[in-house]
Design a protein around this motif. Structure first.
Motif, mmCIF file in Angstrom:
data_model
loop_
_atom_site.group_PDB
_atom_site.id
_atom_site.type_symbol
_atom_site.label_atom_id
_atom_site.label_comp_id
_atom_site.label_asym_id
_atom_site.label_seq_id
_atom_site.Cartn_x
_atom_site.Cartn_y
_atom_site.Cartn_z
ATOM 1 N N LEU A 334 33.346 35.996 43.853
ATOM 2 C CA LEU A 334 32.324 36.953 44.266
ATOM 3 C C LEU A 334 31.710 36.480 45.571
ATOM 4 C CD1 LEU A 334 29.090 35.763 43.245
ATOM 5 C CD2 LEU A 334 30.544 35.645 41.247
ATOM 6 N N GLY A 335 31.010 37.404 46.217
ATOM 7 C CA GLY A 335 30.196 37.015 47.372
ATOM 8 C C GLY A 335 30.921 36.983 48.697
ATOM 9 N N LYS A 336 32.152 37.539 48.770
ATOM 10 C CA LYS A 336 32.816 37.517 50.063
ATOM 11 C C LYS A 336 32.722 38.876 50.747
ATOM 12 C CE LYS A 336 37.420 37.666 50.307
ATOM 13 N NZ LYS A 336 38.773 37.077 50.286
ATOM 14 N N HIS A 337 33.239 38.948 51.981
ATOM 15 C CA HIS A 337 33.132 40.194 52.755
ATOM 16 C C HIS A 337 33.951 41.319 52.140
ATOM 17 C CE1 HIS A 337 36.595 37.947 54.099
ATOM 18 N NE2 HIS A 337 37.045 38.955 54.807
ATOM 19 N N ARG A 338 35.010 40.973 51.396
ATOM 20 C CA ARG A 338 35.826 41.993 50.752
ATOM 21 C C ARG A 338 35.398 42.176 49.305
ATOM 22 N NH1 ARG A 338 41.535 42.865 52.711
ATOM 23 N NH2 ARG A 338 41.245 44.418 51.084
ATOM 24 N N SER A 339 35.448 43.401 48.820
ATOM 25 C CA SER A 339 35.056 43.685 47.441
ATOM 26 C C SER A 339 36.114 43.192 46.461
ATOM 27 C CB SER A 339 34.856 45.189 47.252
ATOM 28 O OG SER A 339 33.731 45.612 47.983
ATOM 29 N N LEU A 340 35.638 42.620 45.361
ATOM 30 C CA LEU A 340 36.520 42.044 44.343
ATOM 31 C C LEU A 340 36.143 42.613 42.983
ATOM 32 C CD1 LEU A 340 36.165 38.286 45.427
ATOM 33 C CD2 LEU A 340 37.978 39.876 46.119
ATOM 34 N N LEU A 341 37.156 43.026 42.237
ATOM 35 C CA LEU A 341 36.936 43.583 40.898
ATOM 36 C C LEU A 341 37.708 42.750 39.886
ATOM 37 C CD1 LEU A 341 35.818 46.168 39.321
ATOM 38 C CD2 LEU A 341 38.153 47.051 39.533
ATOM 39 N N TYR A 342 37.081 42.470 38.742
ATOM 40 C CA TYR A 342 37.785 41.715 37.711
ATOM 41 C C TYR A 342 37.274 42.132 36.340
ATOM 42 C CZ TYR A 342 40.654 37.923 35.964
ATOM 43 O OH TYR A 342 41.639 37.206 35.341
ATOM 44 N N TYR A 343 38.201 42.286 35.394
ATOM 45 C CA TYR A 343 37.818 42.702 34.051
ATOM 46 C C TYR A 343 37.657 41.486 33.145
ATOM 47 C CZ TYR A 343 37.858 45.167 29.594
ATOM 48 O OH TYR A 343 37.523 45.651 28.354
#
Ligand SMILES: *Cc1c(COP(=O)(O)O)cnc(C)c1O
Length: 394
Positions: A334-343
């Motif tokens: 988390l917390g970077k310039h690109r969005s991250l999704l995780y289930y």
């Protein structure tokens, strides 16, 4: 100085006669000293000790520590190789056989697992509590409690802890309070102002901001941090690499403006998700529907960019969503310039990481359902994120 000026300037001064406007990265592992100037043991290390060996202290890492301390309003800061090294270094430093640790029952999985699996081997009693419930916290803190360790907002359900109230409870029993504020960042919250003794950050996340360096930090008073440096940094040895320190220092220069963008992006995406028919629940401290919205407004100056959402039959949806998203990446962290999704399926995390009795597992399910999609909203235009999610949830 205002926060943006601190972020852009402190710890970033030219350090030598070349006039270089960004400080050179000092990769040296050892430094020339005069005979007798530095003792051979870390026990003799003091404020005036010159640079000697980079596991003790390094000028590039020190620049980062100065910037973080200024951003946090702390007397001092100590950096580690990773966030886990900072957390485990602090826990091993403060706790001895016979001590009791009271810790958030829901927190970063690595910390939860370390507390539950490793610390009892050293004779430390570990009691996990729902730190959003003050009565439960008060009941858990007893005379032998040496430390209370809370994460707020906590990963992955964004539940909050009232740090001021918990600091009062901990101190009344003679315990210290440590707060992992990775998700809030020093822009969103200063736990020391609420009475915490230590703040822990994984710098890998928002502080670095670009997903290209690992790091961790502990902040607090100069006295407490001096002891921690000798005991945990020098002897456990998880020192930060100077190249990582320089990367994170550069990331911090834009932290205040990035956090504004993360927050406004997350609010836009959270509001969209809340209005989507497939979404059962959105967990984000900046939404009025968050069960602790009042506390969030009191305690957080920035709601950060991390949110979680629950959809009906999430476990069956995850592959489809991961295939369909194009702007957002399916990845942890988390917390970077690109969005991250995780289930994060509820039964999995309850089995591997959290140690919850039946009643508290039910409380976790009330927030997380059968699983949460954790979304770290990056710096992309929220319109593109909403479009990506619209297609993914169609
Ligand atoms: C990532 C994280 C950590 C661990 O940090 P690493 O840098 O991955 O070792 C600890 N606490 C929180 C809240 C985190 O998000």
């Amino acid at each position: 100085m205002e926060i943006r000026t601190i972020a852009a300037t402190i710890g970033d001064q030219p350090t030598d006669a070349m006039g270089a406007l960004s400080p050179p990265i000092v990769t040296a592992t050892s430094f020339e000293v005069r005979p007798g100037e530095v003792g051979f043991s870390a026990a003799e290390m003091g404020d005036e000790t010159p640079y000697f060996y980079s596991r003790w202290a390094n000028p590039t890492v020190r620049g980062l520590e100065k910037k973080l301390a200024a951003l946090e309003g702390a007397e001092d800061c100590l950096c580690f190789a990773t966030g886990m090294a900072a957390a485990s270094g602090l826990l091993l430093h403060k706790l001895s056989a016979g001590d009791k640790l009271v810790i958030s029952d829901v927190c970063y999985a690595g910390v939860a697992e370390f507390a539950r699996q490793n610390l009892p081997r050293y004779g430390i009693e570990v009691v996990s509590v729902d730190t959003s419930n003050l009565r439960e916290v008060a009941a858990a803190i007893t005379k032998g409690t040496a430390m209370v360790y809370v994460e707020s907002p906590c990963n992955p359900i964004l539940r909050l802890a009232d740090i001021q109230a918990i600091a009062g409870l901990a101190h009344a029993a003679g315990a210290v309070l440590a707060v992992d504020a990775t998700i809030a960042t020093p822009i969103g919250m200063h736990p020391l102002e609420f009475g915490a003794d230590y703040v822990v950050h994984s710098l890998t996340k928002y502080a670095c901001g670009h997903g290209n360096a690992l790091g961790g930090a502990v902040l607090g008073s100069a006295e407490l941090l001096g002891d921690l440096r000798q005991d945990s940094l020098v002897h456990l040895g998880a020192a930060m690499n100077p190249n990582a320190a320089a990367t994170i220092n550069q990331g911090l220069a834009t932290l205040p403006i990035r956090m504004e963008a993360h927050q406004s992006g997350a609010l836009a995406v959270a509001s969209f998700l809340e209005g989507h028919s497939a979404v059962k629940r959105v967990l984000y401290p900046g939404l009025e529907s968050h069960p602790q919205y009042g506390l969030a407004k009191r305690q957080l100056k920035n709601f950060s960019g991390l949110l979680s959402f629950v959809i009906e039959d999430g476990t069956q949806w995850v592959e489809k969503i991961a295939d369909r998203i194009k702007v957002i990446s399916y990845a942890v962290s988390l917390g970077k310039h690109r969005s991250l999704l995780y289930y994060i399926p509820t039964e999995d995390i309850l089995r591997t990481s959290f140690d919850l009795d039946a009643e508290r597992a039910e409380r976790y399910r009330a927030w997380a359902g059968e699983g949460v999609f954790r979304l770290s909203v990056g710096l992309e235009d929220p319109k593109d994120l909403v479009e990506d999610l619209t297609k993914a949830l169609a």
